[in-house]
Each structure stands twice: as structure tokens, then as C-alpha cells.
Design a protein around this motif. Structure first.
Motif, PDB file in Angstrom:
ATOM      1  N   VAL A 269      26.836 126.884  25.138  1.00  0.00           N
ATOM      2  CA  VAL A 269      27.257 128.698  25.520  1.00  0.00           C
ATOM      3  C   VAL A 269      28.085 129.075  24.122  1.00  0.00           C
ATOM      4  CG1 VAL A 269      28.642 129.998  26.764  1.00  0.00           C
ATOM      5  CG2 VAL A 269      27.324 128.104  27.651  1.00  0.00           C
TER       6      VAL A 269
ATOM      7  N   GLY B  89      29.512 132.552  22.053  1.00  0.00           N
ATOM      8  CA  GLY B  89      29.848 133.815  21.860  1.00  0.00           C
ATOM      9  C   GLY B  89      30.462 134.163  20.346  1.00  0.00           C
TER      10      GLY B  89
ATOM     11  N   GLU C 232      32.297 136.235  17.448  1.00  0.00           N
ATOM     12  CA  GLU C 232      33.010 137.850  17.063  1.00  0.00           C
ATOM     13  C   GLU C 232      32.728 137.759  15.588  1.00  0.00           C
ATOM     14  OE1 GLU C 232      37.343 136.746  18.494  1.00  0.00           O
ATOM     15  OE2 GLU C 232      36.189 134.829  18.245  1.00  0.00           O
TER      16      GLU C 232
ATOM     17  N   SER D 240      30.925 139.401  21.229  1.00  0.00           N
ATOM     18  CA  SER D 240      30.062 139.491  22.252  1.00  0.00           C
ATOM     19  C   SER D 240      30.459 138.508  23.483  1.00  0.00           C
ATOM     20  CB  SER D 240      28.649 138.573  21.638  1.00  0.00           C
ATOM     21  OG  SER D 240      28.830 137.191  21.897  1.00  0.00           O
ATOM     22  N   GLU D 241      29.610 138.822  24.440  1.00  0.00           N
ATOM     23  CA  GLU D 241      29.824 138.170  25.635  1.00  0.00           C
ATOM     24  C   GLU D 241      29.147 136.544  25.364  1.00  0.00           C
ATOM     25  OE1 GLU D 241      31.104 138.848  29.077  1.00  0.00           O
ATOM     26  OE2 GLU D 241      31.940 140.173  27.714  1.00  0.00           O
ATOM     27  N   PRO D 242      29.505 135.769  26.022  1.00  0.00           N
ATOM     28  CA  PRO D 242      29.134 134.128  25.861  1.00  0.00           C
ATOM     29  C   PRO D 242      27.698 134.228  26.487  1.00  0.00           C
ATOM     30  CG  PRO D 242      30.728 134.294  27.538  1.00  0.00           C
ATOM     31  CD  PRO D 242      30.608 135.644  27.109  1.00  0.00           C
TER      32      PRO D 242
ATOM     33  N   ASN E 239      32.364 130.862  18.710  1.00  0.00           N
ATOM     34  CA  ASN E 239      32.895 130.429  19.790  1.00  0.00           C
ATOM     35  C   ASN E 239      31.685 129.342  20.458  1.00  0.00           C
ATOM     36  OD1 ASN E 239      35.821 131.502  20.088  1.00  0.00           O
ATOM     37  ND2 ASN E 239      34.362 133.212  19.618  1.00  0.00           N
TER      38      ASN E 239
ATOM     39  N   SER F 169      31.028 126.170  23.423  1.00  0.00           N
ATOM     40  CA  SER F 169      31.289 125.178  24.454  1.00  0.00           C
ATOM     41  C   SER F 169      30.067 124.549  24.931  1.00  0.00           C
ATOM     42  CB  SER F 169      31.965 125.752  25.497  1.00  0.00           C
ATOM     43  OG  SER F 169      31.279 126.591  26.330  1.00  0.00           O
TER      44      SER F 169
ATOM     45  N   GLY G  14      32.689 125.702  29.847  1.00  0.00           N
ATOM     46  CA  GLY G  14      33.513 124.520  29.391  1.00  0.00           C
ATOM     47  C   GLY G  14      34.521 125.118  28.326  1.00  0.00           C
TER      48      GLY G  14
ATOM     49  N   ARG H 289      36.153 125.936  24.799  1.00  0.00           N
ATOM     50  CA  ARG H 289      35.525 126.110  23.740  1.00  0.00           C
ATOM     51  C   ARG H 289      36.152 125.827  22.477  1.00  0.00           C
ATOM     52  NH1 ARG H 289      37.594 132.146  22.302  1.00  0.00           N
ATOM     53  NH2 ARG H 289      39.183 132.111  24.161  1.00  0.00           N
TER      54      ARG H 289
ATOM     55  N   LYS I  50      44.536 126.495  18.952  1.00  0.00           N
ATOM     56  CA  LYS I  50      44.065 127.925  19.327  1.00  0.00           C
ATOM     57  C   LYS I  50      45.583 128.649  19.820  1.00  0.00           C
ATOM     58  CE  LYS I  50      41.794 131.358  20.473  1.00  0.00           C
ATOM     59  NZ  LYS I  50      41.319 132.354  19.442  1.00  0.00           N
TER      60      LYS I  50
HETATM   61  P1  ADP Z   1      40.103 135.132  21.388  1.00  0.00           P
HETATM   62  O1  ADP Z   1      40.124 136.654  20.970  1.00  0.00           O
HETATM   63  O2  ADP Z   1      40.981 134.540  21.776  1.00  0.00           O
HETATM   64  O3  ADP Z   1      39.051 134.455  20.244  1.00  0.00           O
HETATM   65  P2  ADP Z   1      38.075 136.199  23.506  1.00  0.00           P
HETATM   66  O4  ADP Z   1      38.295 135.820  24.963  1.00  0.00           O
HETATM   67  O5  ADP Z   1      38.026 137.370  23.007  1.00  0.00           O
HETATM   68  O6  ADP Z   1      39.190 135.092  23.063  1.00  0.00           O
HETATM   69  O7  ADP Z   1      36.735 135.467  23.140  1.00  0.00           O
HETATM   70  C1  ADP Z   1      36.175 135.478  21.922  1.00  0.00           C
HETATM   71  C2  ADP Z   1      34.680 134.883  21.888  1.00  0.00           C
HETATM   72  O8  ADP Z   1      34.408 133.684  22.581  1.00  0.00           O
HETATM   73  C3  ADP Z   1      34.076 135.876  22.800  1.00  0.00           C
HETATM   74  O9  ADP Z   1      32.724 136.411  21.888  1.00  0.00           O
HETATM   75  C4  ADP Z   1      33.299 135.218  24.017  1.00  0.00           C
HETATM   76  O10 ADP Z   1      32.232 135.604  24.319  1.00  0.00           O
HETATM   77  C5  ADP Z   1      33.438 133.727  23.382  1.00  0.00           C
HETATM   78  N1  ADP Z   1      33.791 132.719  24.533  1.00  0.00           N
HETATM   79  C6  ADP Z   1      34.610 132.934  25.312  1.00  0.00           C
HETATM   80  N2  ADP Z   1      34.854 131.759  26.161  1.00  0.00           N
HETATM   81  C7  ADP Z   1      33.613 131.061  25.894  1.00  0.00           C
HETATM   82  C8  ADP Z   1      33.419 129.626  25.993  1.00  0.00           C
HETATM   83  N3  ADP Z   1      33.907 129.119  27.154  1.00  0.00           N
HETATM   84  N4  ADP Z   1      32.301 129.044  25.490  1.00  0.00           N
HETATM   85  C9  ADP Z   1      31.803 129.775  24.547  1.00  0.00           C
HETATM   86  N5  ADP Z   1      32.190 131.014  23.911  1.00  0.00           N
HETATM   87  C10 ADP Z   1      33.144 131.575  24.736  1.00  0.00           C
END
Ligand code: ADP
Ligand code: MG
Length: 479
Positions: A6, A8, A10, A155-157, A196, A198, A208, A210, A263
Motif C-alpha cells: 500500500v 501513498g 506526498e 495522496s490517499e493510500p 509512504n 506498508s 499495516g 508504514r 517518525k
Molecule cells: P504524515 O503527514 O505524518 O506523513 P499522513 O497521515 O498525512 O502522515 O500521511 C502521509 C501519507 O502517507 C499519505 O500519502 C497517506 O496516503 C500515506 N499513508 C498513510 N498511512 C499509510 C499506510 N499505512 N501505508 C501506506 N501509506 C500510508
């Protein structure tokens, strides 16, 4: 056990403003260290930031292009942390209310089109840079980049493979460049991403733990970094271990990821609204104006290329992957009197391979759209064969005849021989010179004719029309 990954992303896109997000300093790349960092950028006591309206409008433009909500009021927040390249001790960003919420991008996968949801896009300032080289073992700080406007697109994951992550990133790259809000220069760091990732057993629905891979600035590295990280996570889990949530760094030289730091959680940053900046307001009138100025978006342009120019989806996708290539194509087709498919083939084939070989962008191509268009016309009216056209192209690339295609063909004597008498002469000579092969053809081994065609082409330095040669040989040997 079978795992799925999975992902996501940034993405940090540097906005193409002349000046910084909260000051009047220049954003031009490559100046000597610390010559473009004013009191506001380095956060001297008592200074006040002033919002760069252009940056806000660029962010809103992005929101419109991805079908997102552009929030009428958004808020700047201080993200507090200590780092040598951040002298004021906090970064101005957006937290609770970003300028853009929602939206999506469609990517193409092996299984067909797929929608990737965008969580948000927010404005923030970039930090400076630590320079670890050339300082006799010391580290220098260059604050030229401090205060450069960034749009962070989260992006969403929704991504399920490194290939999908790259497809999304490329789509986004094309989009921000088409919108002219970011130059997309990855070497200079104008477009970079944190990935990101997992893993989880296939079929599992909860996410999971990440890890985050920081600051990757090439499409190839994103893919490689993700592959390695996914492999690493699977090995850890298969050995009975657990993934630790952490930030890791991809090392392209060693081709592996290394832990960088644990993190941080959002609360570690002690976010609070910046008291020096009023809320950012973008009203309906702003949006109406921006909407009216939106260029044709890449997906729409691709669909138009398929219908208007009768191109395959693949050709249209390749041409519209960069707006400069699409512009080049449309101009060349005009010069080629509408011969679109041949023009597409030449751009996606010959031109791209020369550009790649010489590492030149299409905007700087020595062969202009007018030259290519004219060459296509000469292929169409059979002045030159496709094979000779490649020689003409090479000569145009070298700048011969000032790019005048017809003059070049004339001066080099490259005109295709369509004169049947001249070809007949060459055919007879070849039949006389290769009696064994001629006999084989007469005896029914028709494929040997290809050899004889080759000999005639050789004898005419490739200028005979191959079809005419083929017909004449058959007539002489088989009729
Ligand atoms: P942060 O700003 O602390 O990095 P966010 O919740 O904004 O955390 O998430 C940042 C990115 O991580 C987003 O693109 C999201 O889709 C992705 N993401 C969040 N949880 C997971 C996961 N379990 N596995 C993979 N990607 C994830
Ligand atoms: Mg993050």
C-alpha cells in the motif's frame, strides 16, 4: 503468505513564482549561497511575512484541475522543529485547513484506468539547505531556498505497486507543468516526493505500519526505492519481526534504504495558527477567473488527439505526456499538411531517440516542427523513401542547409529514383551479377527475391523505390 503493498505519496511541487512565498526575495535557482535570503526568509526577530498572492492562486488552480474543493478560507500554521537549515525554528505551513481538499487523478494501470484520490494540497515554505561538501570537513548553510513556495500534494493510500506510484507521479508531473505552476525540474528539486509504504497479507483490509522514504527526486529512484523497501518489509515480517514506523532514506548508489530517524507524530510539531498571517481567502470571483484561464488538461488533450488526429491511445498518451511534445506534434502536423499518424510515428520514434541520445529537451530540438513537417511531406509525395528520410533527418539535426529540407535533399542527391528506366537498368545489372539467386527465384524460391531487392537498393544507394524494384524483379524473373 502472499503480501500486497500500500503506497501513498506526498509530493512537493515548487511553485513558479518570481519571489518567495512570504517575502520579496528572488526564487531563481543557482545563485551564490545566501544572496537571496532576506530578513523574513531567515526569520530575524520582528519581521513580518506577507502572503504572495500568486502562490495562493497557483494552489487554487491546481485544486480546480483535480476537481478538488478550494477552501474559501484556509489557515497558515507554524510547524515547530529545530534544524540547522531552519533558523527561525518553525516552518510556515497549513495544517487544519489546507487551501485544497479532496480531488483525484486518473492513472492507467495494466488492469485499466484507476482513480487515485488526493487527500489535500497545502501551501508551505521550503527550508534552506545544508551543504556538506567543500567546507574542509565543516557543513555550510545556504538559505537561498528558505521561503520558496511549495505546494505539498498528499495522496490517499490508494496505490498498490511501485509501477502505479510512478504512473501517478508522472501524471501529476505532467499536470503541474501543463498548469504552469511548477517547472517540474527534478534535478533541481522542484518536484520531489516522499513515498509512504506498508505491506499487508493480501485480503487484509486494515493498513499495516508504514515507513516513509524521504525526498526522492527521480521517477526511476521512486520505483527502485519502493521495490527495495517492500522486499525489506516482507523479509522482516516473514522472519517474525514487526515493521517500525520510521523515516528512511534511499541511497541510489548503494541501491538500498537506510533508517534516518524515528517518525514524528503531528503533536510533536506543536502546530498552531501563525499569528502573523491573516487567513487566506479565495472567493468565487477568484475561482471564476482561474477557471476561465485553465489550459486544456492532459487527459482532455489525449482524448482529443485520439479523435481529431486518429491516433492510437498509446501514441496519444506518449505525445501528451509532456505538453511541449504535444505542442511540437500539433505544429509539425500542420506543416505536414495534416499527415498525423506518420508525424506521430516520427516524433515517438526517430525524434525521441535522437533527443534521448543527446539528452536534449524537445523545445531545444535542432529539428524544428516545420522541418519535420516538411520532411513528412516529402515522404508522402515519394520524393524520398522512409529510409532515406532518416539520413535527411540526421543531416537536419546537424544543421545542414539551414534546415531547408528540399534544398538538402537536392544538394545531396537523395531524391528517390522513381524513373522506371533507371530502376530497370539497375535490376538487369543485379540479375546478371547474381545468376544463382535469380535462378532460385525462377525455380519458385520467392523469398530469395528479398536478397535481390537488397542488392538493387545497395546499387542505387537506397534511392530506388523498393516497391518498384520488387515489382520489376518479379516481372523480369517470373512473368
Ligand atoms: P504524515 O503527514 O505524518 O506523513 P499522513 O497521515 O498525512 O502522515 O500521511 C502521509 C501519507 O502517507 C499519505 O500519502 C497517506 O496516503 C500515506 N499513508 C498513510 N498511512 C499509510 C499506510 N499505512 N501505508 C501506506 N501509506 C500510508
Ligand atoms: Mg509525511
Amino acid at each position: 503468505m502472499e503480501f500486497e503493498c500500500v503506497i501513498g505519496l506526498e509530493v512537493h511541487a515548487q511553485l513558479m513564482t518570481q519571489s518567495k512565498i512570504f517575502s520579496g526575495s528572488s526564487t531563481a535557482y543557482g545563485a551564490s549561497a545566501n544572496t537571496q535570503a532576506c530578513a523574513v526568509d531567515i526569520g530575524l526577530p520582528g519581521v513580518l511575512p506577507v502572503m504572495n498572492r500568486q502562490a495562493a492562486l497557483m494552489a487554487a488552480t491546481f485544486g480546480l484541475a483535480v476537481g478538488a474543493t478550494v477552501n474559501p478560507v484556509s489557515v497558515f500554521a507554524r510547524k515547530n522543529y529545530f534544524y540547522p537549515d531552519l533558523p527561525k525554528g518553525y516552518q510556515i505551513s497549513q495544517y487544519e485547513i489546507p487551501v485544497v481538499s479532496g480531488g483525484s487523478l486518473e492513472i492507467t494501470t495494466d488492469a485499466g484506468p484507476k482513480t487515485i484520490r488526493i487527500t489535500r494540497a497545502h501551501l508551505e515554505e521550503d527550508a534552506g539547505k545544508s551543504l556538506h561538501e567543500d567546507f574542509h570537513g565543516m557543513t555550510g548553510i545556504d538559505l537561498n531556498r528558505a521561503g520558496t513556495p511549495l505546494l505539498e500534494i498528499v495522496s490517499e493510500p490508494d496505490l498498490r505497486s511501485p509501477a502505479e506510484a510512478v504512473a501517478y507521479l508522472k501524471k501529476l508531473h505532467t499536470l503541474v507543468r501543463t498548469l504552469k505552476i511548477c517547472d517540474g525540474n527534478m534535478q533541481e528539486g522542484s518536484f520531489r516526493c516522499d513515498a509512504n509504504v506498508s505491506i499487508r497479507p493480501r485480503g487484509e483490509t486494515t493498513l499495516g505500519t508504514r515507513t516513509e522514504l524521504k525526498n526522492i527526486n527521480s521517477f526511476r529512484f521512486v520505483e527502485r526505492a519502493l521495490y527495495h523497501e517492500i522486499d525489506r518489509q516482507i523479509s522482516v515480517v516473514e522472519a517474525g519481526g514487526a515493521i517500525v514506523q520510521e523515516t528512511r532514506l534511499y541511497d541510489p548508489d548503494a541501491d538500498l534504504t537506510r533508517p534516518m530517524r524515528g517518525k514524528e507524530e503531528a503533536h510533536d510539531y506543536r502546530y498552531f495558527p501563525d499569528p502573523d498571517l491573516p487567513p487566506l481567502v479565495i472567493d468565487e470571483a477568484d475561482l471564476a477567473l482561474l477557471r476561465s484561464q485553465l489550459p486544456e488538461l492532459p487527459d482532455a488533450r489525449q482524448a482529443r488527439f485520439v479523435s481529431q488526429y486518429e491516433l492510437s491511445e498509446d501514441d496519444a498518451a506518449q505525445l501528451t505526456g509532456q505538453s511541449e511534445i504535444a505542442d511540437y506534434f500539433e505544429s509539425a502536423v500542420e506543416h505536414a499538411q495534416g499527415e498525423s499518424r506518420l508525424t506521430a510515428n516520427w516524433i515517438n520514434g526517430e525524434l525521441m531517440s535522437w533527443l534521448n541520445k543527446h539528452d536534449i529537451g524537445i523545445s531545444n530540438s535542432p529539428v524544428s516542427p516545420a522541418m519535420l513537417g516538411q520532411l513528412i511531406c516529402r515522404i508522402q509525395d515519394k520524393t524520398v523513401s522512409g529510409k532515406i528520410a532518416k539520413q535527411v533527418f540526421a543531416a537536419l539535426w546537424e544543421g545542414e542547409s539551414d534546415g531547408d529540407v528540399d534544398a538538402l535533399i537536392q544538394s545531396r542527391g537523395l531524391t528517390q529514383i522513381t524513373d522506371t528506366d533507371a530502376i530497370a537498368q539497375a535490376v538487369n545489372d543485379v540479375i546478371a551479377g547474381f545468376p544463382d539467386q535469380a535462378e532460385q527465384v525462377r525455380a519458385g524460391e520467392e523469398k530469395v527475391i528479398g536478397f535481390l531487392v537488397g542488392q538493387v537498393m545497395k546499387a542505387t544507394s537506397g534511392k530506388a523505390n523498393p516497391q518498384a524494384v520488387n515489382e520489376l524483379l518479379k516481372k523480369q524473373l517470373l512473368d
